[in-house]
Every structure is written in structure tokens, then in C-alpha cells.
Design an enzyme around this catalytic site. Sequence first.
Site, PDB file in Angstrom:
ATOM      1  N   HIS A  94     -10.055  63.684   0.614  1.00 30.19           N
ATOM      2  CA  HIS A  94      -9.794  62.330   0.128  1.00 30.19           C
ATOM      3  C   HIS A  94     -10.550  62.066  -1.174  1.00 30.19           C
ATOM      4  O   HIS A  94     -11.652  62.568  -1.379  1.00 30.19           O
ATOM      5  CB  HIS A  94     -10.245  61.293   1.161  1.00 30.19           C
ATOM      6  CG  HIS A  94      -9.313  61.145   2.314  1.00 30.19           C
ATOM      7  ND1 HIS A  94      -8.059  60.601   2.205  1.00 30.19           N
ATOM      8  CD2 HIS A  94      -9.461  61.502   3.616  1.00 30.19           C
ATOM      9  CE1 HIS A  94      -7.472  60.605   3.387  1.00 30.19           C
ATOM     10  NE2 HIS A  94      -8.303  61.153   4.265  1.00 30.19           N
ATOM     11  N   CYS A 145      -6.490  62.141  -3.633  1.00 27.36           N
ATOM     12  CA  CYS A 145      -5.887  60.897  -4.112  1.00 27.36           C
ATOM     13  C   CYS A 145      -6.919  60.087  -4.902  1.00 27.36           C
ATOM     14  O   CYS A 145      -8.115  60.205  -4.679  1.00 27.36           O
ATOM     15  CB  CYS A 145      -5.350  60.091  -2.941  1.00 27.36           C
ATOM     16  SG  CYS A 145      -6.604  59.660  -1.711  1.00 27.36           S
TER      17      CYS A 145
END
Length: 147
Positions: A94, A145
Amino acid sequence: MAKTTASSAGKPKALSLHIGLNAVSPAAYGGWSGDLAACEFDAKDMAAIAKLQGMKHTVLLTKKGTRAQMLSAMRKAAKQLRKGDFFFLTYSGHGGQVPDVTGEETDKQDETWCLYDGQLIDDELYFELSRFAAGVRILVLSDSCHS
């Protein structure tokens, strides 16, 4: 006696660091575990590619993908590499954004990597990369992301 550099000593040294987090510590992220399925596989695959190219590699998976271990591995590589050498850094996990801490971001957001025990801000990564000697070739691949 002249100082030996990678280019004058023959084949350049090549090191790599591969980080893959399938989750993060809920204690560090307000109860969120950030479960993902394939990030550890990504890190292992990148390490296999590095190994095929003759690079000495380090792999940090999920619970070992802490700020301290990542920074330690980068600093160790920075101390070993010289002009003409190569450092390959990959991250799979992430990413995030936090309010800009230095005021240089036009969107007023710093991008981050979500390491197991806390986020690493893009400014911190830039600083760690600046520790490498001039002339060290660095390739960073990030699958995350927001960052």
C-alpha cells in the site's frame, strides 16, 4: 596507492532490496490491516530477477518490512556501493498520502509507502537515496497506490 573504484576494479557491485507487504500492523494504522494477496510474491519475483543478474539481494516480507529494517538495509547498501555500482529497490504494498511536512508539494500532500509498522514519507526515501555515493546507479520500482 590509488583508491579502487568499481569501474577500475572490473565488474561493478550490484545490490538489491525487495519489500513486499501483504498486510500492515493494525496497531500502527488505527486498526486497519491493509490485507493484500500478492505483494510477497512480487518481492520474491523481483529478488529472483536480481539474482539472475548476479545481484546480492535482501528480501523483507510483511512483518519484516518495518521502517527500521528497510532503512537499515538501505543504509548498509549505501555504505557498500561506490561510483559505477548499482542499487535496485522494489516495493510492493500500500501507498498513502499525508499532509506535506516540508511545504514543497504543490498538492500539499507527501506520498508514502505503508511499511509494516508505519509510513515512510517520500522525503525520507529521497534522503536515504541521497546517502549513496555520487555515481551509484539506482533503480526504484514501486507498485503502490497514491505513491
